[in-house]
Design an enzyme around this catalytic site. Sequence first.
Site, PDB file in Angstrom:
ATOM      1  CE1 TYR A  10      -3.604   2.710   0.792  1.00 37.41           C
ATOM      2  CE2 TYR A  10      -1.904   3.467   2.529  1.00 37.41           C
ATOM      3  CZ  TYR A  10      -3.108   3.667   1.852  1.00 37.41           C
ATOM      4  OH  TYR A  10      -3.854   4.754   2.011  1.00 37.41           O
ATOM      5  CE1 TYR A  11       2.202   2.801   5.013  1.00 37.50           C
ATOM      6  CE2 TYR A  11       2.691   0.400   5.275  1.00 37.50           C
ATOM      7  CZ  TYR A  11       2.367   1.601   5.745  1.00 37.50           C
ATOM      8  OH  TYR A  11       1.667   1.447   6.958  1.00 37.50           O
TER       9      TYR A  11
END
Length: 215
Positions: free
Chosen positions: A35-36
């Site tokens: 997600y990052y």
Amino acid sequence: MLSINTINSGIQEKEKYYTEDESLETESEQEQSEYYTEAETQSETRKLTQAVWHGKGAENQGLEGNVKKEDFKEVFYGFKPGSQERIRGKKPNPEDQERLAEDLTFSAPKSVSMALHLGDDLRLFDAHTESVKEVLDEVEQRYATTRIQRNGERQVVNTDNLTIALIPHHTSRDGDMQMHTHAVIMNGTQGLDGVWRALHNDAMSLQGWLGNLLD
């Protein structure tokens, strides 16, 4: 300090000690890390507790970065991730005991562990990990060997590749501060002919002096 232990199948509690270790990344943790953005890095705390791949054998199998639990289990039990291809010979009898891996456990001095955890000096963890990797590069170059049939004789040949999972721990089994790294060297190595065979571990298992390279 270095201790060397062979991990054999057939002792479920010992197998789970490695396959269920909290440092192995689960699917949910993998999704969270994806997600990052690339500009963001994992927290320092996560870095202290995250298993990572090392060695040319890992590279040859496309294994890099954080160790995912499912990948670890597959390689630990002798298969390339997502494949039925063996990284060592097939057992003649499925019920027979099998050598799964070698555990080279590198322990830092207690004073270093205390400075890391009480003094919060994370540079010590990085220095310890880099030292472990340097020793393992030496192990890979000197002791990554297998047996092949050549001219009618079984010969030991160097392969120069190992598949290693570096598993960091920070306490002893008694709960005392003790920074140490389990270098789990999988039983399997790729020969110059491209064929994967069982790792010949006789020479490696006798090299306790390698722990002196950390001092």
